[in-house]
Design an enzyme around this catalytic site. Structure first.
Site, PDB file in Angstrom:
ATOM      1  N   ASP A 146     -89.188 -19.058 -52.302  1.00  0.00           N
ATOM      2  CA  ASP A 146     -90.190 -18.226 -52.571  1.00  0.00           C
ATOM      3  C   ASP A 146     -91.412 -19.013 -52.383  1.00  0.00           C
ATOM      4  OD1 ASP A 146     -88.695 -16.202 -53.945  1.00  0.00           O
ATOM      5  OD2 ASP A 146     -88.717 -16.914 -55.862  1.00  0.00           O
ATOM      6  N   ALA A 165     -94.511  -6.759 -38.563  1.00  0.00           N
ATOM      7  CA  ALA A 165     -94.483  -5.546 -39.320  1.00  0.00           C
ATOM      8  C   ALA A 165     -95.856  -4.666 -39.223  1.00  0.00           C
ATOM      9  CB  ALA A 165     -94.118  -6.048 -40.796  1.00  0.00           C
TER      10      ALA A 165
HETATM   11  O1  F6P Z   1     -84.909 -18.318 -55.617  1.00  0.00           O
HETATM   12  C1  F6P Z   1     -85.930 -17.384 -55.786  1.00  0.00           C
HETATM   13  C2  F6P Z   1     -85.259 -16.186 -55.878  1.00  0.00           C
HETATM   14  O2  F6P Z   1     -84.503 -16.070 -54.629  1.00  0.00           O
HETATM   15  C3  F6P Z   1     -86.306 -14.883 -55.673  1.00  0.00           C
HETATM   16  O3  F6P Z   1     -86.990 -14.509 -54.608  1.00  0.00           O
HETATM   17  C4  F6P Z   1     -85.149 -13.936 -56.411  1.00  0.00           C
HETATM   18  O4  F6P Z   1     -85.971 -12.719 -57.019  1.00  0.00           O
HETATM   19  C5  F6P Z   1     -84.536 -14.649 -57.354  1.00  0.00           C
HETATM   20  O5  F6P Z   1     -84.421 -15.755 -56.835  1.00  0.00           O
HETATM   21  C6  F6P Z   1     -83.002 -14.148 -57.527  1.00  0.00           C
HETATM   22  O6  F6P Z   1     -82.525 -14.880 -58.617  1.00  0.00           O
HETATM   23  P1  F6P Z   1     -80.903 -14.737 -58.931  1.00  0.00           P
HETATM   24  O7  F6P Z   1     -80.200 -15.271 -58.064  1.00  0.00           O
HETATM   25  O8  F6P Z   1     -80.846 -15.857 -60.156  1.00  0.00           O
HETATM   26  O9  F6P Z   1     -80.786 -13.544 -59.543  1.00  0.00           O
END
Ligand code: F6P
Length: 320
Positions: free
Chosen positions: A128, A187
């Site tokens: 992120d 994009a």
């Molecule tokens: O690592 C961050 C992230 O990839 C976010 O972008 C995403 O929304 C989230 O983790 C998903 O997390 P989890 O796998 O715990 O649902």
């Protein structure tokens, strides 16, 4: 400083293993003992750790994920959990703790630092890339390139079928990944949680493009923007174009780290060990410009990393 521990927490990011390797080897060459807590904060709460040495961290540099495993741990967020974690760190004689993770992990580290004398250093690793105090986190470059490679393929079919594709990339709260992927993928539209979007404007862009012969489009949407499927439905109803949705999902979190992600892992690790050897804790390591820096954990948690709106404008200008 005699004994340090490493923990990986929150969402895994490619290059976490490169950091575990670099931290362990740099610590050992400075005469430190190294522990690795298993499954993030949960490992500290359960006193579940392994001893790390040069050999146990061999053969992992090229691997995504984290050999130490990771979790999002609810118990750690409670006062009892934090006290227990601090007690375990004391019991295990951990003088320094290195937390490899993103924004949420930094917040956890900050809470823990209120209960423990162990010096805590955060090493930003997150696809992120949302942690304040560093231009880039370990794993971000890899995720950008992974998503880009997928969008290049989607572009082929989008052009062939003259379709509009909504490609959803990760980023629950922030749009750094969407922005960089969107710009580098060319994009036509990029949607990020930080900027409210206007559906009418999207229809207008698609119609204008079609009128000038550009009959396929890629719209990169950050996960946190909202309901991508609903947006696709609305476009379908309002614009004469075939619409498809592609959610890239967890492929973005895995894979072999790029050279850039590995380099950051090595440089951040060097800085973290230097700080600990100087007896300094409560810092977040980072890169600002071309310099490896560190800022206080408090500042990193209190400030919000700004999204580069110029990049968004540039992407718009390039997508005509
Ligand atoms: O690592 C961050 C992230 O990839 C976010 O972008 C995403 O929304 C989230 O983790 C998903 O997390 P989890 O796998 O715990 O649902």
């Amino acid at each position: 400083m005699r004994r340090i521990a490493i923990v990986t927490s929150g969402g895994d990011a490619p290059g976490m293993n490169a950091a575990i390797r670099a931290l362990t080897r740099l610590a050992i060459s400075n005469g430190l003992k190294v522990l690795g807590f298993i499954r993030g904060w949960e490992g500290i709460l359960e006193n579940n750790y392994v001893e790390l040495d040069s050999r146990t961290v061999g053969g992992i540099l090229h691997l995504g994920g984290t050999i130490l495993k990771t979790t999002r741990c609810k118990e750690f967020r409670t006062e009892d959990g934090l006290r227990k974690a601090a007690e375990n760190l004391m019991e295990d004689d951990v003088d320094g703790l290195i937390v490899i993770g993103g924004d949420g992990s930094a917040r956890g580290a900050r809470e823990l630092s209120k209960y423990t004398d162990s010096k805590i250093i955060v090493l930003p690793a997150s696809i992120d890339n949302d942690l304040y105090g560093t231009d880039e986190s370990i794993g971000f470059d890899t995720a950008v390139n992974t998503a880009l490679a997928e969008i290049n393929k989607i572009r082929d079919t989008a052009i062939s079928y003259e379709r509009t594709f909504l490609v959803e990339v990760m980023g629950r709260r922030r749009g750094f990944l969407a922005l960089e992927v969107g710009l580098t993928a060319g994009a036509e539209i990029i949607l990020v949680p930080e900027v409210e979007y206007d559906k009418e404007k999207i229809y207008e862009i698609l119609e204008r493009n079609a009128a000038k012969g550009k009959r396929s489009s890629i719209i990169v949407v950050a996960e946190g923007v909202g309901d991508t499927w609903k947006l696709a439905e609305d476009i379908r109803k309002n614009v004469e174009t075939e619409v498809r949705v592609s959610v890239l999902g967890y492929v973005q979190r895995g894979g072999s780290p790029t050279a850039r992600s590995r380099l950051l892992a090595a440089l951040f690790s060097q800085k973290a060990i230097e700080l600990l050897l100087d007896g300094v804790g409560g810092r977040v390591v980072g890169i600002q410009g071309n310099e490896i820096t560190s800022i206080s954990l408090d500042e990193a948690c209190e400030r919000v990393k700004p999204l580069n709106i110029n990049l968004l404008k540039l992407a718009e200008k390039l997508a005509i």
